[in-house]
Enzyme design. Structure first.
Site, short mmCIF file in Angstrom:
data_model
loop_
_atom_site.label_atom_id
_atom_site.label_comp_id
_atom_site.label_asym_id
_atom_site.label_seq_id
_atom_site.Cartn_x
_atom_site.Cartn_y
_atom_site.Cartn_z
N HIS A 315 0.85 -1.19 0.00
CA HIS A 315 0.00 0.00 0.00
C HIS A 315 0.88 1.23 0.00
CE1 HIS A 315 -3.10 2.91 1.26
NE2 HIS A 315 -3.98 2.01 0.86
N ASP A 373 -7.83 -4.07 -0.63
CA ASP A 373 -8.40 -4.22 -1.97
C ASP A 373 -8.35 -5.67 -2.44
OD1 ASP A 373 -8.91 -1.39 -2.48
OD2 ASP A 373 -6.74 -1.18 -2.51
#
Length: 438
Positions: A315, A373
């Site tokens: 991330h 995600d």
């Protein structure tokens, strides 16, 4: 709620102009947690210089009390509460109240707030004609942008941003109507009749009902899926000053009505680098194809000369681990177990990638853990939600963060219209030459 005093300088920062030898003292502001901030508001007036920060990755654009992120330590707080505690013990409506009002509600306040949200879920009947104006193959996010932007034409009784009552009504309407708009966009794209919300269901149950119910038979909401949806909404409700939130704030700084600001946020969220990441995860899994090809693609991901990248790992903000991913991982396995899915090649492939990422030394060393995600894409796939709807569901959750941030901005007396500066590298002044002499 403990607060810092950002108007009081914790110390100062000395800036030296090497060309002139001039020294400038810049205030350093201290928040309740997180790094100190150098106050450069008077930099241009005192030095004649701007700062240069593409992407604003080192620039604090506002003062906020809503969300805090420490990417190095994997911390995400909503109004001071750790995200994992909220996801495990709270529900989305309670989190909405927390983000907007700053405190967890009493039982009575929660009941009142939930009632207000529930009884604002219906859309003005004429809005249905907007959906029918789009092509059947329109992307649901395109429909969302158009319909949300048009809400001010139907609810113009709540567009006075200087009136706290108007702001409250508009905020309630946005949170309540977003799942109805999202579900209607989905049903229109697949040719299903529009479904009205039900007041006897909670927020997540109602959303699933509006998405998947069939008018020809009774639809019973699966409690495991409803709880999974609630957690997904909580985990995506806000994320500090990200691209879409900053878009909402800068749109609102001009005095635009809240519906227009949220429509702008939806447009920003649509980008594959932002809200489209979980859709990209499913596209990547489809590219890999089968579980036996996983080693080949892991090898490609490790090759710095290969353009292939594993989507849903690591991330930009969280340099250690994404705290939301731990909750989402547990939820993903609960959903897969409840649905008894054992023969879906894409989900098998995803689980194999997860296993490798959690065991392979390369991934561990690089801290390329599966992020939120990755798991949300798996859950949506298992629930039968098409990839085109992934970002739409993100918008359903994030609207509460946008509304909270927008309200905070409106009430901030120091807030000014957003007007970034630039480093101009174009031509210097030159005289116009008539076309016949060029």
């Amino acid at each position: 709620m403990p607060k810092g005093n950002p108007d009081k300088a914790a110390t100062s920062f000395t800036l030296t102009d090497n060309a002139s030898g001039e020294k400038y003292e810049l205030p350093v502001l201290k928040g309740t947690v997180g790094p100190n901030v150098i106050d450069v508001r008077k930099l241009y007036a005192e030095t004649g210089h701007f700062t240069f920060d593409p992407g604003y990755t080192s620039t604090g654009s506002c003062e906020s009390e809503i969300t805090f992120i420490d990417g190095d330590k994997g911390i995400l707080l909503y109004r001071g509460y750790p995200i994992d505690q909220l996801a495990e013990n709270s529900n989305f409506i309670e989190v909405c109240y927390l983000l907007i009002y700053g405190e967890l509600p009493s039982a009575k306040d929660l009941e009142t707030f939930e009632h207000r949200i529930t009884y604002h879920t219906m859309l003005h009947e004429q809005i249905n004609y907007f959906f029918r104006g789009f092509r059947r193959d329109s992307h649901p996010m395109a429909i969302m942008c158009g319909v949300v932007g048009a809400l001010s034409a139907f609810y113009h009784d709540s567009t006075d941003i200087n009136d706290p009552v108007h702001r409250f009504i508009a905020s309630t309407r946005m949170i309540a109507k977003m799942p109805t708009i999202a579900a209607t966009a989905y049903r229109y794209s697949v040719g299903l009749p529009f479904t009205y919300p039900r007041n006897d269901l909670n927020f997540s149950e109602n959303f699933l009902y509006m998405m998947f119910s069939n008018p020809c038979e009774e639809y019973v909401v699966n409690p495991v899926l409803a709880r999974a949806m609630d957690r997904i909404l909580i985990l995506h409700a806000d994320h500090e000053q990200n691209a879409s939130t900053s878009t909402v704030r800068i749109s609102g700084s001009s005095g635009a009505n809240p519906f227009a600001c949220v429509a702008a946020g939806i447009a920003s969220l649509w980008g594959p680098a932002h809200g489209g990441a979980n859709e990209a995860v499913l596209n990547m899994l489809e590219e890999i194809g089968t579980k036996d090809r996983v080693p080949e693609y892991v090898k490609k991901a490790k090759d710095k000369n290969d353009p292939f990248r594993l989507m849903g790992f690591g991330h930009r903000v969280y340099k250690n681990f994404d705290p939301r991913a731990q909750v989402m991982r547990k939820t993903a396995h609960e959903v897969l177990a409840d649905l008894g899915i054992k023969d879906d090649p894409l989900l098998d492939l995803a689980m194999e990638l997860e296993r490798i990422a959690l065991e392979d030394e390369y991934f561990i060393e690089k801290k390329l853990y599966p992020n939120v995600d990755f798991y949300s894409g798996i859950i949506f796939k298992a629930m039968g939600i098409p990839t085109s709807m992934f970002t739409v569901l993100f918008a359903v959750a994030r609207v509460v963060g946008w509304v909270a941030q927008w309200n905070e901005m409106i009430e901030d007396p120091t807030q000014k219209i957003g007007r970034p500066r630039q480093l101009y590298v174009g031509a210097t002044q030159r005289d116009f030459v008539p076309v016949g002499k060029r």
